[in-house]
Design a protein around this motif. Structure first.
Motif, PDB file in Angstrom:
ATOM      1  N   VAL A  79     -30.266  81.038  62.687  1.00 34.58           N
ATOM      2  CA  VAL A  79     -28.955  80.973  62.041  1.00 34.58           C
ATOM      3  C   VAL A  79     -27.950  80.510  63.099  1.00 34.58           C
ATOM      4  O   VAL A  79     -28.136  80.726  64.296  1.00 34.58           O
ATOM      5  N   TRP A  80     -26.878  79.859  62.645  1.00 32.03           N
ATOM      6  CA  TRP A  80     -25.851  79.383  63.561  1.00 32.03           C
ATOM      7  C   TRP A  80     -24.929  80.535  63.939  1.00 32.03           C
ATOM      8  O   TRP A  80     -24.462  81.285  63.096  1.00 32.03           O
ATOM      9  N   SER A  81     -24.662  80.680  65.240  1.00 36.99           N
ATOM     10  CA  SER A  81     -23.753  81.707  65.747  1.00 36.99           C
ATOM     11  C   SER A  81     -22.449  81.033  66.159  1.00 36.99           C
ATOM     12  O   SER A  81     -22.427  80.302  67.158  1.00 36.99           O
ATOM     13  N   ASP A  82     -21.373  81.280  65.401  1.00 36.36           N
ATOM     14  CA  ASP A  82     -20.069  80.736  65.774  1.00 36.36           C
ATOM     15  C   ASP A  82     -19.605  81.335  67.098  1.00 36.36           C
ATOM     16  O   ASP A  82     -18.972  80.658  67.904  1.00 36.36           O
TER      17      ASP A  82
ATOM     18  N   TRP B 139     -27.658  77.987  68.006  1.00 33.54           N
ATOM     19  CA  TRP B 139     -28.578  78.598  67.050  1.00 33.54           C
ATOM     20  C   TRP B 139     -29.133  79.882  67.641  1.00 33.54           C
ATOM     21  O   TRP B 139     -29.382  79.983  68.829  1.00 33.54           O
TER      22      TRP B 139
ATOM     23  N   ARG C 278     -19.482  69.835  56.112  1.00 31.64           N
ATOM     24  CA  ARG C 278     -20.213  71.103  56.217  1.00 31.64           C
ATOM     25  C   ARG C 278     -21.343  70.955  57.228  1.00 31.64           C
ATOM     26  O   ARG C 278     -21.923  69.888  57.373  1.00 31.64           O
ATOM     27  N   LYS C 279     -21.658  72.055  57.924  1.00 31.02           N
ATOM     28  CA  LYS C 279     -22.802  72.104  58.825  1.00 31.02           C
ATOM     29  C   LYS C 279     -23.805  73.098  58.250  1.00 31.02           C
ATOM     30  O   LYS C 279     -23.409  74.067  57.610  1.00 31.02           O
TER      31      LYS C 279
ATOM     32  N   ARG D 261     -25.954  76.341  58.124  1.00 34.90           N
ATOM     33  CA  ARG D 261     -25.725  77.667  58.725  1.00 34.90           C
ATOM     34  C   ARG D 261     -27.047  78.362  59.054  1.00 34.90           C
ATOM     35  O   ARG D 261     -27.068  79.326  59.801  1.00 34.90           O
ATOM     36  N   SER D 262     -28.143  77.897  58.472  1.00 35.49           N
ATOM     37  CA  SER D 262     -29.455  78.475  58.765  1.00 35.49           C
ATOM     38  C   SER D 262     -30.504  77.374  58.646  1.00 35.49           C
ATOM     39  O   SER D 262     -30.277  76.348  58.008  1.00 35.49           O
TER      40      SER D 262
END
Length: 63
Positions: free
Chosen positions: A21-24, A29, A6-7, A9-10
């Motif tokens: 927040v992480w933007s796929d 970020w 897991r990474k 996400r925020s």
């Protein structure tokens, strides 16, 4: 048993309050916007993110 990594996400800076927040989509970020205001914190801060040893990147599930 299934295992995945897991990474986060925020994240929030413990010193200045910057929120990201992480933007796929962008693969990077992104600064959080709340009530139309970007949560940038202090631009000169050496950010200390709230990702600590309590975050467990390895997740196992019974498949």
């Amino acid at each position: 048993m299934d295992t995945r990594i897991r990474k986060p996400r925020s994240r929030t800076c413990e010193l200045c309050g910057r929120q990201e927040v992480w933007s796929d989509e962008k693969g990077t970020w992104k600064i959080v916007t709340e009530d139309g205001e970007r949560q940038v914190g202090d631009p000169h801060c050496l950010h200390e993110w709230d990702i600590t040893g309590a975050f467990t990147p390895i997740e196992t599930t019974d498949a």
